[in-house]
Design an enzyme around this catalytic site. Structure first.
Site, PDB file in Angstrom:
ATOM      1  N   HIS A  98      -7.207   3.567   6.863  1.00 24.39           N
ATOM      2  CA  HIS A  98      -6.477   3.180   5.358  1.00 24.39           C
ATOM      3  C   HIS A  98      -5.912   4.554   4.940  1.00 24.39           C
ATOM      4  CE1 HIS A  98      -5.524   0.819   1.970  1.00 24.39           C
ATOM      5  NE2 HIS A  98      -6.387   1.635   0.955  1.00 24.39           N
ATOM      6  N   SER A 137       0.932  -1.270  -0.606  1.00 24.56           N
ATOM      7  CA  SER A 137       0.372   0.235  -0.207  1.00 24.56           C
ATOM      8  C   SER A 137       0.630   1.036   0.005  1.00 24.56           C
ATOM      9  CB  SER A 137      -0.806   0.136   1.264  1.00 24.56           C
ATOM     10  OG  SER A 137      -2.192  -1.027   1.063  1.00 24.56           O
ATOM     11  N   HIS A 146      -5.465  -9.384  -1.559  1.00 20.45           N
ATOM     12  CA  HIS A 146      -5.138  -8.930  -0.291  1.00 20.45           C
ATOM     13  C   HIS A 146      -6.254 -10.802   0.827  1.00 20.45           C
ATOM     14  CE1 HIS A 146      -4.199  -5.448  -0.073  1.00 20.45           C
ATOM     15  NE2 HIS A 146      -3.048  -5.283   0.779  1.00 20.45           N
ATOM     16  N   TYR A 167      -8.417 -10.294   2.647  1.00 21.49           N
ATOM     17  CA  TYR A 167      -9.499  -9.836   3.677  1.00 21.49           C
ATOM     18  C   TYR A 167     -11.013  -9.425   1.987  1.00 21.49           C
ATOM     19  CZ  TYR A 167      -6.764  -5.606   2.678  1.00 21.49           C
ATOM     20  OH  TYR A 167      -5.672  -3.923   2.235  1.00 21.49           O
ATOM     21  N   GLU A 168     -10.158  -8.861   0.610  1.00 17.54           N
ATOM     22  CA  GLU A 168     -10.740  -8.548  -0.181  1.00 17.54           C
ATOM     23  C   GLU A 168     -11.712 -10.098  -1.011  1.00 17.54           C
ATOM     24  OE1 GLU A 168      -8.764  -6.515  -3.357  1.00 17.54           O
ATOM     25  OE2 GLU A 168      -6.850  -7.228  -2.246  1.00 17.54           O
ATOM     26  N   HIS A 193      -2.963   1.013  -4.640  1.00 16.11           N
ATOM     27  CA  HIS A 193      -2.544  -0.514  -5.275  1.00 16.11           C
ATOM     28  C   HIS A 193      -2.360  -0.150  -6.674  1.00 16.11           C
ATOM     29  CE1 HIS A 193      -1.727  -2.990  -1.805  1.00 16.11           C
ATOM     30  NE2 HIS A 193      -2.460  -2.148  -1.429  1.00 16.11           N
ATOM     31  N   ASN A 233       2.152   3.949  11.437  1.00 14.74           N
ATOM     32  CA  ASN A 233       1.584   3.912  12.383  1.00 14.74           C
ATOM     33  C   ASN A 233       1.910   3.071  13.115  1.00 14.74           C
ATOM     34  OD1 ASN A 233      -0.229   1.833  10.478  1.00 14.74           O
ATOM     35  ND2 ASN A 233      -0.939   1.699  12.993  1.00 14.74           N
ATOM     36  N   MET A 268      -1.199  -6.666   7.677  1.00 18.25           N
ATOM     37  CA  MET A 268      -2.471  -8.106   6.391  1.00 18.25           C
ATOM     38  C   MET A 268      -2.126  -8.145   5.527  1.00 18.25           C
ATOM     39  SD  MET A 268      -5.685  -4.622   6.887  1.00 18.25           S
ATOM     40  CE  MET A 268      -5.974  -3.592   8.467  1.00 18.25           C
ATOM     41  N   SER A 269      -1.094  -8.798   4.815  1.00 17.90           N
ATOM     42  CA  SER A 269      -0.593  -9.142   4.285  1.00 17.90           C
ATOM     43  C   SER A 269       0.629 -10.117   3.860  1.00 17.90           C
ATOM     44  CB  SER A 269      -0.591  -8.217   2.661  1.00 17.90           C
ATOM     45  OG  SER A 269       0.887  -7.291   2.779  1.00 17.90           O
ATOM     46  N   ALA A 293       2.600  -2.340   4.346  1.00 20.19           N
ATOM     47  CA  ALA A 293       2.762  -1.190   4.802  1.00 20.19           C
ATOM     48  C   ALA A 293       2.408  -1.633   6.056  1.00 20.19           C
ATOM     49  CB  ALA A 293       1.177  -0.080   4.086  1.00 20.19           C
TER      50      ALA A 293
HETATM   51  N1  HPA Z   1      -2.673  -2.801  11.396  1.00 17.65           N
HETATM   52  C1  HPA Z   1      -2.333  -3.757  10.312  1.00 17.65           C
HETATM   53  N2  HPA Z   1      -2.714  -3.606   8.666  1.00 17.65           N
HETATM   54  C2  HPA Z   1      -1.876  -2.359   9.062  1.00 17.65           C
HETATM   55  C3  HPA Z   1      -1.338  -0.961  10.005  1.00 17.65           C
HETATM   56  C4  HPA Z   1      -1.656  -1.400  10.991  1.00 17.65           C
HETATM   57  O1  HPA Z   1      -1.475  -1.254  12.503  1.00 17.65           O
HETATM   58  N3  HPA Z   1      -1.304  -0.376   9.291  1.00 17.65           N
HETATM   59  C5  HPA Z   1      -1.046  -0.476   8.095  1.00 17.65           C
HETATM   60  N4  HPA Z   1      -1.232  -1.753   7.822  1.00 17.65           N
END
Ligand code: HPA
Length: 268
Positions: free
Chosen positions: A242, A29, A81, A83-84, A59, A230, A206-207, A111
């Site tokens: 996001h 991402s 991903h 989750y999609e 993306h 973050n 998440m990947s 990310a």
């Molecule tokens: N959690 C999950 N996926 C992420 C995060 C997070 O804090 N930051 C960027 N992708």
């Protein structure tokens, strides 16, 4: 090679030439910028039958084949991903094609949120291992004994050492840590982050984990780098979103580009 893989390889080579690809790169991402630096051919996933239909903003769903720092690479500008569509094996076909194009190794980027006070937004983290916190696996349903993939050194020690050396050479900090895969698409709760911390996770995202498993299954060496966008849930007052991920990713992306360019130029 299945007919589907052979047809995709023929189609890609008709556009991009048949010289073997050395390395695959998956861009996470907000990290898609690097695809534009490659001198070569960009093919939309939509033109490649069976490739994922990626619906995540931030993306860029193109496969770019060409030269970066003198190395022939295949860059996946986007991933599907779990989750999609609930498919942990969504990247199996693209990675199978990558292997069939001649690649020996994959570098996956993502990310991620940090659980470590010393790894801050804008920093990179090299994965030295991972925790499959989701419990899902892209090889469920695979019928051959090849499904029993050893994962002890899944994050390749030689590739990691090479990436660390490149980071040092360009003056970018590249701490190592353990990445925990959370299915998403909702972010984690603070209690889940505390649990991941107790389990030994340093970053969460998440990947990537399904791709590392698939790459090892396919016989590709693999390394992965997180761009920290973050602090994980409950670790700071900042709102996790996001939008924030996409806004913060370019900070790490610039460092990632420096490290990867040096790595390609000197280590491959
Ligand atoms: N959690 C999950 N996926 C992420 C995060 C997070 O804090 N930051 C960027 N992708």
């Amino acid at each position: 090679m299945t007919d589907q893989t052979a047809a995709l390889v023929a189609q890609i080579q008709a556009h991009a030439g048949s010289a073997p690809v050395k390395l695959g790169l998956i861009l996470g991402s907000g990290l898609g910028h690097l695809a534009q630096a490659v001198q070569g051919v960009a093919i939309p996933y939509g033109d490649l039958p069976g490739f994922p239909h990626v619906g995540v903003s931030g993306h860029n769903p193109h496969l770019v084949i060409g030269d970066l720092e003198g190395v022939r690479v295949a860059v996946f500008g986007a991933r599907e991903h779990y989750y999609e569509n609930g498919n942990a094996a969504a990247m199996r076909l693209p990675l199978t094609v990558l292997k069939a194009l001649g690649a020996e190794a994959l570098i996956a980027t993502n990310a991620a949120g940090s659980l470590r006070p010393d790894i801050r937004p804008g920093d990179l983290m090299l994965l030295n291992d991972h925790i499959n916190f989701s419990g899902l696996n892209p090889l469920i349903g695979e019928k051959t004994d090849a499904r029993f993939v050893p994962m002890t050194t899944a994050h390749d020690p030689d590739l990691r050492a090479a990436l660390k050396a490149s980071a040092k050479a360009v003056g970018v900090a590249l701490p190592e840590g353990v990445y925990a895969w959370y299915s998403g698409p909702s972010f984690e709760t603070p209690a889940e982050i505390r649990a991941i911390k107790i389990l030994g996770g340093d970053a969460v995202g998440m990947s990537t984990v399904p791709e590392v498993i698939l790459a090892r299954f396919l016989g590709l060496k693999v390394a992965a780098i997180s761009s920290i966008t973050n602090m994980a849930a409950g670790m700071s007052d900042e709102q996790i979103s996001h939008e924030h991920t996409k806004a913060m990713a370019p900070l790490g992306a610039a460092k990632l580009e420096q490290v990867l360019r040096h790595f390609l130029r000197t280590q491959l």
